[in-house]
Scaffold this motif. Structure first.
Motif, mmCIF file in Angstrom:
data_model
loop_
_atom_site.group_PDB
_atom_site.id
_atom_site.type_symbol
_atom_site.label_atom_id
_atom_site.label_comp_id
_atom_site.label_asym_id
_atom_site.label_seq_id
_atom_site.Cartn_x
_atom_site.Cartn_y
_atom_site.Cartn_z
ATOM 1 N N PRO A 1 5.025 4.883 10.312
ATOM 2 C CA PRO A 1 5.448 4.386 9.003
ATOM 3 C C PRO A 1 6.146 3.020 9.096
ATOM 4 O O PRO A 1 5.925 2.142 8.257
ATOM 5 C CB PRO A 1 6.402 5.473 8.497
ATOM 6 C CG PRO A 1 5.916 6.727 9.171
ATOM 7 C CD PRO A 1 5.470 6.269 10.545
ATOM 8 N N ALA B 1 -3.464 3.594 3.046
ATOM 9 C CA ALA B 1 -3.120 4.892 2.464
ATOM 10 C C ALA B 1 -4.277 5.884 2.556
ATOM 11 O O ALA B 1 -4.051 7.095 2.640
ATOM 12 C CB ALA B 1 -2.686 4.713 1.014
ATOM 13 N N SER C 1 -2.766 -2.251 1.410
ATOM 14 C CA SER C 1 -1.906 -1.067 1.304
ATOM 15 C C SER C 1 -2.727 0.160 0.914
ATOM 16 O O SER C 1 -2.552 1.240 1.490
ATOM 17 C CB SER C 1 -0.807 -1.331 0.274
ATOM 18 O OG SER C 1 0.019 -0.214 0.139
ATOM 19 N N GLU C 2 -3.629 0.011 -0.051
ATOM 20 C CA GLU C 2 -4.475 1.129 -0.475
ATOM 21 C C GLU C 2 -5.403 1.583 0.656
ATOM 22 O O GLU C 2 -5.630 2.782 0.842
ATOM 23 C CB GLU C 2 -5.303 0.738 -1.698
ATOM 24 C CG GLU C 2 -4.483 0.608 -2.962
ATOM 25 C CD GLU C 2 -5.262 0.026 -4.127
ATOM 26 O OE1 GLU C 2 -6.465 -0.316 -3.968
ATOM 27 O OE2 GLU C 2 -4.677 -0.106 -5.222
ATOM 28 N N ARG D 1 3.485 0.286 9.657
ATOM 29 C CA ARG D 1 2.744 0.034 8.418
ATOM 30 C C ARG D 1 3.583 -0.822 7.471
ATOM 31 O O ARG D 1 3.074 -1.744 6.849
ATOM 32 C CB ARG D 1 2.357 1.351 7.740
ATOM 33 C CG ARG D 1 1.199 2.049 8.434
ATOM 34 C CD ARG D 1 0.913 3.405 7.819
ATOM 35 N NE ARG D 1 -0.213 4.035 8.475
ATOM 36 C CZ ARG D 1 -1.349 4.372 7.878
ATOM 37 N NH1 ARG D 1 -1.491 4.163 6.581
ATOM 38 N NH2 ARG D 1 -2.326 4.933 8.549
ATOM 39 N N GLN D 2 4.860 -0.510 7.383
ATOM 40 C CA GLN D 2 5.750 -1.308 6.537
ATOM 41 C C GLN D 2 5.849 -2.738 7.067
ATOM 42 O O GLN D 2 5.836 -3.693 6.297
ATOM 43 C CB GLN D 2 7.138 -0.665 6.464
ATOM 44 C CG GLN D 2 8.070 -1.398 5.528
ATOM 45 C CD GLN D 2 9.411 -0.697 5.393
ATOM 46 O OE1 GLN D 2 9.648 0.374 5.966
ATOM 47 N NE2 GLN D 2 10.300 -1.303 4.642
ATOM 48 N N PRO E 1 -4.087 8.159 6.495
ATOM 49 C CA PRO E 1 -2.659 8.365 6.782
ATOM 50 C C PRO E 1 -2.317 8.585 8.253
ATOM 51 O O PRO E 1 -1.166 8.392 8.635
ATOM 52 C CB PRO E 1 -2.307 9.610 5.954
ATOM 53 C CG PRO E 1 -3.603 10.315 5.754
ATOM 54 C CD PRO E 1 -4.672 9.256 5.745
ATOM 55 N N GLU F 1 2.741 -4.661 6.022
ATOM 56 C CA GLU F 1 2.787 -5.046 4.613
ATOM 57 C C GLU F 1 3.798 -6.159 4.362
ATOM 58 O O GLU F 1 3.544 -7.068 3.573
ATOM 59 C CB GLU F 1 3.057 -3.817 3.751
ATOM 60 C CG GLU F 1 1.858 -2.862 3.767
ATOM 61 C CD GLU F 1 2.043 -1.618 2.922
ATOM 62 O OE1 GLU F 1 2.880 -1.628 1.994
ATOM 63 O OE2 GLU F 1 1.339 -0.626 3.178
#
Length: 167
Positions: A56, A25, A21-22, A59-60, A28, A63
């Protein structure tokens, strides 16, 4: 490229999820993302051999899938690295690989480094086709002594690999 082995799942998975996740980030706005395990198995089979659009929602989904992703692993990232370079490198496009792992079970570090050197060739300026970064997890300290050597080998392997490949 994520090591999905038992040691990673048992001892490091919450930290793996956080570090993935980092890492996302930090970037972006990417032209594309891909996630595979150390064996070159894609997280999302519908995107095999192609980039996952960077949205977005995607990406979700990455994760969320990572929470329960349990693909077969041999704790040796050379196949995943070779697959990623061979599939996704294109001249003029900047690509970085991030290798998340704790273990190197290959026979020879030097042989794998040499194999990746042949695949990820340097140009006239010494720049490699693909940059390779490593993110290590110290699961060796949670395991019996007989398993700790492969963790040290992973750290040694990734240090050399990253140094030679701009990571």
């Amino acid at each position: 490229i994520i090591d999905t082995s038992g040691s990673m799942r048992e001892y490091a998975w919450p930290l793996v999820m956080r570090k993935v996740s980092e890492t996302l980030a930090v970037y972006p706005n990417l032209k594309g993302i891909q996630v595979m395990n150390d064996q070159g198995q894609y997280m999302f089979s519908q995107y095999t051999g192609q980039w996952i659009p960077d949205t977005p929602a995607r990406r979700q989904a990455i994760e969320e899938r990572l929470r329960n992703w349990n693909a077969f692993s041999q704790s040796s990232p050379e196949r995943g690295i070779a697959t990623a370079i061979g599939t996704f490198y294109q001249p003029g496009r900047k690509i970085s690989l991030y290798v998340f792992g704790d273990d190197f079970n290959g026979r020879s570090i030097a042989a794998v480094i040499n194999q990746i050197d042949r695949i990820n060739q340097a140009d006239a300026n010494g720049d490699r086709m693909v940059r390779i970064h490593g993110v290590g997890f110290p699961t060796i300290f949670a395991q019996p002594a007989q398993y700790q050597a492969s963790g040290y080998r992973f750290a040694h392997f990734m240090r050399i690999l990253c140094e030679r490949n701009g990571g």
